[in-house]
Design a protein around this motif. Sequence first.
Motif, mmCIF file in Angstrom:
data_model
loop_
_atom_site.group_PDB
_atom_site.id
_atom_site.type_symbol
_atom_site.label_atom_id
_atom_site.label_comp_id
_atom_site.label_asym_id
_atom_site.label_seq_id
_atom_site.Cartn_x
_atom_site.Cartn_y
_atom_site.Cartn_z
ATOM 1 N N PHE A 43 0.829 -1.201 0.000
ATOM 2 C CA PHE A 43 0.000 0.000 0.000
ATOM 3 C C PHE A 43 0.867 1.256 0.000
ATOM 4 O O PHE A 43 2.017 1.234 0.452
ATOM 5 C CB PHE A 43 -0.897 0.030 1.254
ATOM 6 C CG PHE A 43 -1.763 -1.183 1.414
ATOM 7 C CD1 PHE A 43 -2.953 -1.301 0.723
ATOM 8 C CD2 PHE A 43 -1.377 -2.230 2.245
ATOM 9 C CE1 PHE A 43 -3.743 -2.431 0.868
ATOM 10 C CE2 PHE A 43 -2.155 -3.359 2.399
ATOM 11 C CZ PHE A 43 -3.352 -3.460 1.702
ATOM 12 N N PHE A 44 0.307 2.345 -0.509
ATOM 13 C CA PHE A 44 0.968 3.636 -0.369
ATOM 14 C C PHE A 44 1.105 3.983 1.115
ATOM 15 O O PHE A 44 0.200 3.714 1.915
ATOM 16 C CB PHE A 44 0.143 4.735 -1.052
ATOM 17 C CG PHE A 44 0.098 4.646 -2.552
ATOM 18 C CD1 PHE A 44 1.149 4.106 -3.275
ATOM 19 C CD2 PHE A 44 -1.011 5.110 -3.249
ATOM 20 C CE1 PHE A 44 1.102 4.026 -4.660
ATOM 21 C CE2 PHE A 44 -1.068 5.040 -4.628
ATOM 22 C CZ PHE A 44 -0.005 4.497 -5.333
ATOM 23 N N ARG A 45 2.202 4.589 1.469
ATOM 24 C CA ARG A 45 2.372 5.034 2.850
ATOM 25 C C ARG A 45 1.475 6.239 3.117
ATOM 26 O O ARG A 45 1.266 7.080 2.247
ATOM 27 C CB ARG A 45 3.825 5.411 3.126
ATOM 28 C CG ARG A 45 4.780 4.224 3.126
ATOM 29 C CD ARG A 45 6.102 4.588 3.762
ATOM 30 N NE ARG A 45 5.923 4.948 5.164
ATOM 31 C CZ ARG A 45 6.922 5.323 5.958
ATOM 32 N NH1 ARG A 45 8.157 5.396 5.491
ATOM 33 N NH2 ARG A 45 6.687 5.632 7.222
ATOM 34 N N TYR A 92 -7.599 7.029 6.696
ATOM 35 C CA TYR A 92 -6.358 6.672 6.013
ATOM 36 C C TYR A 92 -6.336 5.176 5.685
ATOM 37 O O TYR A 92 -5.835 4.773 4.633
ATOM 38 C CB TYR A 92 -5.144 7.030 6.876
ATOM 39 C CG TYR A 92 -4.742 8.490 6.793
ATOM 40 C CD1 TYR A 92 -4.609 9.132 5.564
ATOM 41 C CD2 TYR A 92 -4.468 9.217 7.950
ATOM 42 C CE1 TYR A 92 -4.236 10.473 5.486
ATOM 43 C CE2 TYR A 92 -4.093 10.553 7.890
ATOM 44 C CZ TYR A 92 -3.977 11.186 6.650
ATOM 45 O OH TYR A 92 -3.602 12.506 6.582
ATOM 46 N N GLY A 93 -6.871 4.355 6.579
ATOM 47 C CA GLY A 93 -6.909 2.920 6.308
ATOM 48 C C GLY A 93 -7.767 2.581 5.111
ATOM 49 O O GLY A 93 -7.411 1.711 4.312
ATOM 50 N N ARG A 94 -8.887 3.259 4.961
ATOM 51 C CA ARG A 94 -9.822 2.941 3.883
ATOM 52 C C ARG A 94 -9.521 3.644 2.568
ATOM 53 O O ARG A 94 -9.789 3.104 1.500
ATOM 54 C CB ARG A 94 -11.255 3.267 4.333
ATOM 55 C CG ARG A 94 -11.814 2.202 5.270
ATOM 56 C CD ARG A 94 -12.927 2.706 6.153
ATOM 57 N NE ARG A 94 -13.519 1.610 6.924
ATOM 58 C CZ ARG A 94 -12.919 1.012 7.957
ATOM 59 N NH1 ARG A 94 -11.721 1.421 8.342
ATOM 60 N NH2 ARG A 94 -13.501 0.020 8.598
ATOM 61 N N TYR A 95 -8.969 4.849 2.648
ATOM 62 C CA TYR A 95 -8.771 5.638 1.426
ATOM 63 C C TYR A 95 -7.315 5.985 1.145
ATOM 64 O O TYR A 95 -7.032 6.651 0.156
ATOM 65 C CB TYR A 95 -9.594 6.932 1.514
ATOM 66 C CG TYR A 95 -11.066 6.676 1.694
ATOM 67 C CD1 TYR A 95 -11.872 6.328 0.605
ATOM 68 C CD2 TYR A 95 -11.657 6.720 2.951
ATOM 69 C CE1 TYR A 95 -13.227 6.074 0.772
ATOM 70 C CE2 TYR A 95 -13.010 6.466 3.124
ATOM 71 C CZ TYR A 95 -13.789 6.135 2.037
ATOM 72 O OH TYR A 95 -15.122 5.872 2.211
ATOM 73 N N GLY A 96 -6.400 5.538 2.002
ATOM 74 C CA GLY A 96 -4.999 5.861 1.779
ATOM 75 C C GLY A 96 -4.783 7.360 1.810
ATOM 76 O O GLY A 96 -5.444 8.102 2.544
ATOM 77 N N LYS A 97 -3.881 7.828 0.982
ATOM 78 C CA LYS A 97 -3.560 9.259 0.974
ATOM 79 C C LYS A 97 -4.699 10.125 0.445
ATOM 80 O O LYS A 97 -4.682 11.347 0.609
ATOM 81 C CB LYS A 97 -2.289 9.501 0.147
ATOM 82 C CG LYS A 97 -2.341 9.038 -1.283
ATOM 83 C CD LYS A 97 -0.969 9.137 -1.930
ATOM 84 C CE LYS A 97 -0.964 8.653 -3.367
ATOM 85 N NZ LYS A 97 -1.751 9.481 -4.269
ATOM 86 N N ASN A 98 -5.727 9.512 -0.147
ATOM 87 C CA ASN A 98 -6.873 10.283 -0.633
ATOM 88 C C ASN A 98 -7.784 10.772 0.493
ATOM 89 O O ASN A 98 -8.715 11.550 0.247
ATOM 90 C CB ASN A 98 -7.689 9.449 -1.622
ATOM 91 C CG ASN A 98 -6.928 9.173 -2.904
ATOM 92 O OD1 ASN A 98 -6.196 10.025 -3.398
ATOM 93 N ND2 ASN A 98 -7.073 7.969 -3.424
#
Length: 559
Positions: free
Chosen positions: A392-394, A414-420
């Motif tokens: 995954f992206f950090r 952050y867990g569900r959408y990452g950096k978005n």
Amino acid sequence: MKLEDIKKNWGLIIIGGGITGAGVFREAVKMGLDVLLLERKDFAWGTSSRSSKLIHGGLRYLKEKRFLLTRASVNEREYLLEHAPGLVESLGFLMPVYDKQRPGKKTLSLGLSIYDMIALERQHKYYEAAEFSSLIPQIKQEGLLGGFLFHDAQVDDARLVLRLINEAVESGGSAVNYTSAIKINRNGKGEVVGITARDTETLNVKNLSTPAVINATGSWAEELHPSPKSKLHLRPLRGSHLLFPGSLLHLSHAVSFVHPADNRPVFVVPWEDAILLGTTDVDHYEDLSKEPFISEEEIDYLMDAFTAMFPSVDISLKDCISTFAGIRPILSEGNLSPSEESREHIVWKDKGLVTITGGKLTTFRRSALEALKAVKPFLGNGKINGPHAPEFFRVPDHPEMDYGLPLHYWHRLYGRYGKNADELVRRAAPEDLSYIPGTHTLWAELPFTAKHEQVKHLDDLLLRRLRIGLLTPQGGKAYLKRIRKLCKNSLPWNNKRWRKEIKMYLEQWERCYSLPPKYAARPDESRVFSVKKFKALFKKYSTENKKAEGTEAEGKREK
């Protein structure tokens, strides 16, 4: 994205948008391949949005002497806990031990010790009866000797699939839902040269070129690639669940126990503001293209497990929020009961077509790497990553600006959408940065996912992108007006289309996610547990299953 908009030539095409296909897709993109993912329905439509929401080491596999599967599962659990915080979270399990119960205290202690050795950390503890009862006072007291506390993990399975797909797309891959592969195209030597794809809504057809295809369609795998072993075939097994308000049984840990009728493991798991009761394990004889739903027998089975283990809890089916059922793609030679079948995956190869099926949610990365290793001779110079390459992206530990949201909100986002997650919150109206009642979902997630995650229908949004349809009464019917208002600029639907989508969604929810009509008509019907009754019931269904399998086998011989 639509089929008509994608290019013709690809380095690799993956068919199937569940957890296995998403895992292969993410790894293939990391390898720098020019890759396309196709899903005939919606991403995570099948088993990958209908599991028990657990990332677990498979304690019961030790009993079956499947030590390698347990080791792989525990290692993957630890990896995901480290690399996907906020999406995969540690979850404590309480496991009671009763007099004359099998497995007993010594056997369970040995299994949990092996669990801990694999994880390189002592994670279990035994409590005597009085102390164990203080952890969960409502549990059955008769014959209670004590119990164990151990740890596995919990995940929103559909969000795991979507994060893998979304980050693969952001890294250069292409993914299209509601598009099926209707044919594998080959040259005169039998080698794969492409596929014929069809948009399942417009029915437009397009030929796509590729030297390699990975078939990750789960229970549907043999439609594209019949088993090369005459006695080994996919056996669709249904696992069903009931959801109730968490207020009925305040849980800080999940509870794992055995059903008194057949000694199968059953779970009661806290999930957001609800408790999830599951799961069953029965043969599924229905059309796989139709959405599965829980049967009356499965409801009886689960309710009697609950009332036997928590006799003091005032619960009835009138409290049930929703139900859901999924189909496990189990490989079978036809001589075992459903719960004894292996959960390990298998790979078949055929001149550029690689099929990966079976397996577990927990070990999706290993399945993906094995599929890519099998298809590598057809991929050119792509490098296959090892099992420890970042998945995954950090994401940051905390945002630069919190917009008034507590840190635990950000952790989840952050867990569900990452950096978005930052963009999601930044674009939200202040009044939408609060939880939808009964869920841990922000109102602001609705328009964001509707706009950015290929939502084609309302059920995509409410059952998979978000879980409003499972966690709120009547599938969130009371919130549909606000949902429509929030999403009107994110979805290109006019008033007529909105009315149609709402009607279709509510009918679908009633058909597949509510209680069957028998229980809906008599929700207050009292339930009395009887071990004798359910042993007789299971004997009956075991006999019927054997007859059905015999008929099916006879039909195949005639063909």
